[in-house]
Scaffold this active site. Structure first.
Site, PDB file in Angstrom:
ATOM      1  CD  GLU A  56      -6.864 -16.253   3.914  1.00  0.00           C
ATOM      2  OE1 GLU A  56      -6.003 -16.351   4.805  1.00  0.00           O
ATOM      3  OE2 GLU A  56      -7.714 -15.349   3.883  1.00  0.00           O
ATOM      4  CG  ASP A 235      -5.732 -10.897   7.957  1.00  0.00           C
ATOM      5  OD1 ASP A 235      -4.545 -10.758   7.604  1.00  0.00           O
ATOM      6  OD2 ASP A 235      -6.673 -10.391   7.324  1.00  0.00           O
TER       7      ASP A 235
END
Ligand code: NAD
Length: 352
Positions: A56, A235
């Site tokens: 990410e 998450d």
């Protein structure tokens, strides 16, 4: 030249500073940045998903400084002798666009995640909370324990992990830090009597580490009325930790709703689900815990402004120290238009 902080220097800086003072100061730094939340550029992080994990990119800017982190989440990695989470990041000067500092962020992420959890718990946990359950005693766990002791005075820990070796590792580290540690045989045993529950497990699935019935039973058995759940392990899309009925029963607090609806515990709930943005609690525009018997849930996924805060905090403390190296990261030819001059190209032999 650009400052570069490697893993060894970051670790040395943190240990020399003292982990609890550092975590207290980092929590204060985070509070300052959350209080000026509207100033920042914000976007859900950009994820590249694969079979075993995600990589990410997490950018933000306050108009003066730009920061980003590149981080992965690969729960399978611990079976390969690798970290579940590793990261690095940088700060740049918005005016020139030039990078200022490049840093390892695996340790820094553990510090900032723990400080962010503590920042939320300061406004959400029951008053006078003394006991925390830690579900998952992997890489993040000691950092969480230290941040909660530094900021809330919590010293009693009840711990469960499906991996007995991870529990033994935690007991060894936490006992050396003078925590009062109880290793437990199940999640329910661990959360019984706890005022705060931190879930920091890693599994690439919609897990139900805590169920609504389990929490209700454990609170009754432990004589606990109000509870704060600090959920950090859910998450990613398809990677959650809490029974959705438990989430629906609680008051939910999030970092950035646009990202949390993609990645957090609330990912299966409608986008008009009632929730509170944590920054508004910190500015006083919203209420944190509103009653002693409330169930509060911090649905933490990790947001770019936390990494920005951690990088700024680190960079401000580097002046006059030897915790960084200077690296030749920016091409700086004498004539900015003659970039070609930096190439050690051999001149062709002249024809006579
Ligand atoms: P880790 O792999 O080092 O530790 C995770 C631990 O959870 C392991 O010891 C594993 O045995 C245990 N576990 C897995 N399933 C369990 C279960 N059902 N019950 C009890 N224990 C279980 O990972 P880590 O680096 O400690 O990270 C923990 C989690 O936190 C990860 O999911 C990571 O993605 C997440 N994380 C979130 C943030 C954030 O800002 N919210 C930041 C960093 C990491």
């Amino acid at each position: 030249m650009v400052r570069f902080v490697n893993v060894q220097n970051l670790g040395r800086w943190a240990a020399d500073t003292g982990l609890e003072p550092l975590l207290r100061d980092l929590t204060t730094e985070l509070e300052g940045h959350f209080q000026r939340w509207p100033l920042f550029d914000k976007t859900p992080r950009v994820g590249s998903h694969s079979q075993h994990g995600v990589i990410e990119l997490m950018p933000t800017s306050d108009g003066i400084t730009y920061g980003f982190k590149c981080v992965n989440g690969h729960p399978i990695n611990s079976t390969r002798g690798l970290q579940t989470v590793t990261a690095f990041g940088a700060l740049s000067d918005v005016d020139t666009g030039y990078p200022i500092m490049l840093s390892e962020m695996t340790l820094l992420t553990a510090l900032r995640t723990a400080a962010t959890s503590a920042m939320a718990a300061k406004v959400l946990a029951p008053v006078n909370a003394t006991t925390m359950a830690l579900i998952g005693s992997g890489a993040q766990s000691e950092f969480q324990a230290l941040a909660f002791r530094a900021n809330l005075g919590i010293n009693t820990l009840r711990v469960f992990d499906v991996d007995p070796a991870a529990m033994a590792k935690f007991e060894r580290n936490a006992t050396a830090l003078d925590f009062d540690v109880t290793l437990c045989g199940s999640v329910e045993e661990a959360i019984t009597g706890a005022h705060v529950v931190t879930t920091c497990t890693a599994d690439k699935k919609n897990a139900t580490v805590l169920t609504d019935e389990m929490v209700t039973r454990a609170c009754a058995a432990g004589g606990v009325t109000g509870l704060h759940i600090n959920a950090i392990g859910g998450d990613c899309p398809g990677k959650t930790e809490l029974d959705i009925e438990l989430v629906k029963r609680g008051s939910v607090f999030v970092e950035y709703p646009e990202q949390t609806f993609i990645e957090g515990e609330i990912q299966t709930l409608p986008h008009d689900w009632p929730l509170t943005e944590l920054w508004q609690v910190l500015t006083g525009d919203a209420v944190g815990r509103s009653s002693d018997d409330e169930l509060t849930i911090f649905d933490s996924v990790g947001f770019a402004i936390e990494d920005f805060a951690a990088l700024v905090f680190l960079n401000n403390r580097l002046d006059g120290t030897d915790y960084y190296d200077e690296i030749d990261l920016i091409a700086e030819p004498a004539d900015p238009k003659d970039l070609f001059a930096l190439l050690p190209v051999k001149q062709p032999a002249t024809i006579s």
